[in-house]
Design a protein around this motif. Structure first.
Motif, mmCIF file in Angstrom:
data_model
loop_
_atom_site.group_PDB
_atom_site.id
_atom_site.type_symbol
_atom_site.label_atom_id
_atom_site.label_comp_id
_atom_site.label_asym_id
_atom_site.label_seq_id
_atom_site.Cartn_x
_atom_site.Cartn_y
_atom_site.Cartn_z
ATOM 1 N N GLY A 102 0.816 -1.205 0.000
ATOM 2 C CA GLY A 102 0.000 0.000 0.000
ATOM 3 C C GLY A 102 0.851 1.257 0.000
ATOM 4 N N TYR A 103 1.908 1.270 0.809
ATOM 5 C CA TYR A 103 2.744 2.464 0.875
ATOM 6 C C TYR A 103 3.563 2.633 -0.401
ATOM 7 C CZ TYR A 103 4.788 6.460 3.088
ATOM 8 O OH TYR A 103 5.139 7.752 3.383
ATOM 9 N N LEU A 104 4.063 1.534 -0.968
ATOM 10 C CA LEU A 104 4.778 1.644 -2.241
ATOM 11 C C LEU A 104 3.851 2.179 -3.328
ATOM 12 C CD1 LEU A 104 6.968 -1.588 -2.195
ATOM 13 C CD2 LEU A 104 7.723 0.789 -1.878
ATOM 14 N N ALA A 105 2.598 1.760 -3.310
ATOM 15 C CA ALA A 105 1.621 2.291 -4.265
ATOM 16 C C ALA A 105 1.424 3.787 -4.041
ATOM 17 C CB ALA A 105 0.295 1.541 -4.149
ATOM 18 N N LEU A 106 1.427 4.219 -2.785
ATOM 19 C CA LEU A 106 1.303 5.643 -2.492
ATOM 20 C C LEU A 106 2.500 6.411 -3.043
ATOM 21 C CD1 LEU A 106 -0.154 8.021 -1.184
ATOM 22 C CD2 LEU A 106 0.924 7.382 0.992
ATOM 23 N N LEU A 107 3.683 5.840 -2.919
ATOM 24 C CA LEU A 107 4.866 6.487 -3.502
ATOM 25 C C LEU A 107 4.734 6.592 -5.022
ATOM 26 C CD1 LEU A 107 7.754 4.895 -1.402
ATOM 27 C CD2 LEU A 107 6.723 7.167 -1.154
ATOM 28 N N GLU A 108 4.230 5.531 -5.650
ATOM 29 C CA GLU A 108 3.997 5.572 -7.093
ATOM 30 C C GLU A 108 2.964 6.649 -7.449
ATOM 31 O OE1 GLU A 108 5.418 4.154 -9.678
ATOM 32 O OE2 GLU A 108 6.719 2.763 -8.613
ATOM 33 N N LEU A 109 1.925 6.757 -6.626
ATOM 34 C CA LEU A 109 0.925 7.808 -6.848
ATOM 35 C C LEU A 109 1.558 9.190 -6.763
ATOM 36 C CD1 LEU A 109 -2.386 6.926 -4.951
ATOM 37 C CD2 LEU A 109 -2.079 7.266 -7.396
ATOM 38 N N LEU A 111 4.619 9.973 -7.426
ATOM 39 C CA LEU A 111 5.385 10.194 -8.657
ATOM 40 C C LEU A 111 4.460 10.502 -9.832
ATOM 41 C CD1 LEU A 111 8.066 7.387 -8.305
ATOM 42 C CD2 LEU A 111 8.415 9.860 -8.072
ATOM 43 N N GLU A 112 3.369 9.768 -9.935
ATOM 44 C CA GLU A 112 2.407 10.003 -11.011
ATOM 45 C C GLU A 112 1.789 11.396 -10.890
ATOM 46 O OE1 GLU A 112 0.237 8.865 -14.526
ATOM 47 O OE2 GLU A 112 2.153 8.292 -13.627
ATOM 48 N N ALA A 113 1.645 11.879 -9.672
ATOM 49 C CA ALA A 113 1.069 13.221 -9.451
ATOM 50 C C ALA A 113 1.955 14.318 -10.018
ATOM 51 C CB ALA A 113 0.839 13.438 -7.959
ATOM 52 N N THR A 114 3.235 14.044 -10.198
ATOM 53 C CA THR A 114 4.102 15.056 -10.809
ATOM 54 C C THR A 114 3.773 15.256 -12.286
ATOM 55 O OG1 THR A 114 5.876 13.514 -11.429
ATOM 56 C CG2 THR A 114 5.992 14.505 -9.211
ATOM 57 N N ARG A 115 3.075 14.294 -12.877
ATOM 58 C CA ARG A 115 2.718 14.359 -14.298
ATOM 59 C C ARG A 115 1.242 14.621 -14.543
ATOM 60 N NH1 ARG A 115 6.566 10.429 -13.469
ATOM 61 N NH2 ARG A 115 5.088 8.795 -13.011
ATOM 62 N N ARG A 116 0.424 14.533 -13.504
ATOM 63 C CA ARG A 116 -1.026 14.683 -13.641
ATOM 64 C C ARG A 116 -1.515 15.760 -12.672
ATOM 65 N NH1 ARG A 116 -4.150 10.672 -15.824
ATOM 66 N NH2 ARG A 116 -3.020 8.978 -16.771
ATOM 67 N N PRO A 117 -1.757 16.951 -13.181
ATOM 68 C CA PRO A 117 -2.162 18.060 -12.304
ATOM 69 C C PRO A 117 -3.406 17.766 -11.453
ATOM 70 C CG PRO A 117 -1.622 18.887 -14.494
ATOM 71 C CD PRO A 117 -1.605 17.384 -14.572
ATOM 72 N N ARG A 118 -4.396 17.089 -12.016
ATOM 73 C CA ARG A 118 -5.602 16.777 -11.224
ATOM 74 C C ARG A 118 -5.272 15.829 -10.079
ATOM 75 N NH1 ARG A 118 -10.281 14.784 -14.897
ATOM 76 N NH2 ARG A 118 -10.951 14.044 -12.869
ATOM 77 N N LEU A 119 -4.459 14.835 -10.348
ATOM 78 C CA LEU A 119 -4.052 13.912 -9.298
ATOM 79 C C LEU A 119 -3.211 14.646 -8.254
ATOM 80 C CD1 LEU A 119 -3.881 11.086 -8.071
ATOM 81 C CD2 LEU A 119 -1.933 10.632 -9.594
#
Length: 191
Positions: A102-109, A111-119
């Motif tokens: 779960g926490y590794l997925a949060l870290l991935e999220l 990172l993904e948030a750096t590319r997705r302004p809404r996220l």
């Protein structure tokens, strides 16, 4: 949209697994369906698009990592001192360790948030709300320190947890709990 809460939860948990193991690029509806052992197309019946899936994943991760009252309530009967703060921080680290995925997925999220302004906006709101709740808890419980103490402790714990989950051999000379105790002693004033 289909309304089966158990299936949505299973799909969201499967998405967390995919995100943690394959990263954001591997997070597709097809991969989620496969991980959940459901027919292809099931995830698309529950989530309108990838952003919707990511939002549900973020919410679910925070649910999974939430404190267990059965653990925190007895702790909160202790004196309000550094020892209690350290016990609360060890509980956080233990929860993260138990739900490493779960926490590794949060870290991935993140990172993904750096590319997705809404996220990024959504995740920032969620993390800000969580941090504010932690600050309020700390102050309301009359634990030692102030808002700055809690914020500094948050960032120190965040760094420690990232290292613990991604490069565990870095802490080989000391235990996670010993490091947490050292962090608390350094940051949290005596009451």
């Amino acid at each position: 949209m289909v309304r089966n809460p158990q299936r949505r939860a299973a799909l969201t948990d499967a998405a967390i697994e995919v995100l943690a193991h394959q990263g954001a690029r591997g997070l597709t509806f097809r991969a989620v369906d496969a991980r959940a052992a459901l027919p292809t197309g099931t995830a698309s019946n529950y989530f309108t698009n990838r952003d919707d899936l990511l939002a549900h994943v973020a919410d679910r991760i925070f649910q999974r990592l939430a404190p267990d009252p059965a653990v925190t309530e007895p702790l909160m009967r202790s004196p309000r001192d550094r020892v209690l703060v350290a016990a609360l921080m060890r509980d956080i680290a233990d929860r993260v360790t138990r739900d490493r995925t779960g926490y590794l997925a949060l870290l991935e999220l993140r990172l993904e948030a750096t590319r997705r302004p809404r996220l990024r906006a959504s995740l920032t709101r969620t993390v800000r709300t969580d941090l504010d709740a932690n600050i309020a808890f700390h102050l309301d419980a009359d634990l030692p320190g102030d808002r700055a103490t809690v914020t500094t402790l948050y960032f120190a714990m965040l760094g420690l947890i990232v290292e613990h989950l991604t490069l565990p051999d870095l802490l080989a000379d000391t235990s996670l709990h010993e490091t947490i105790d050292r962090i608390v002693t350094t940051i949290v004033p005596e009451h």
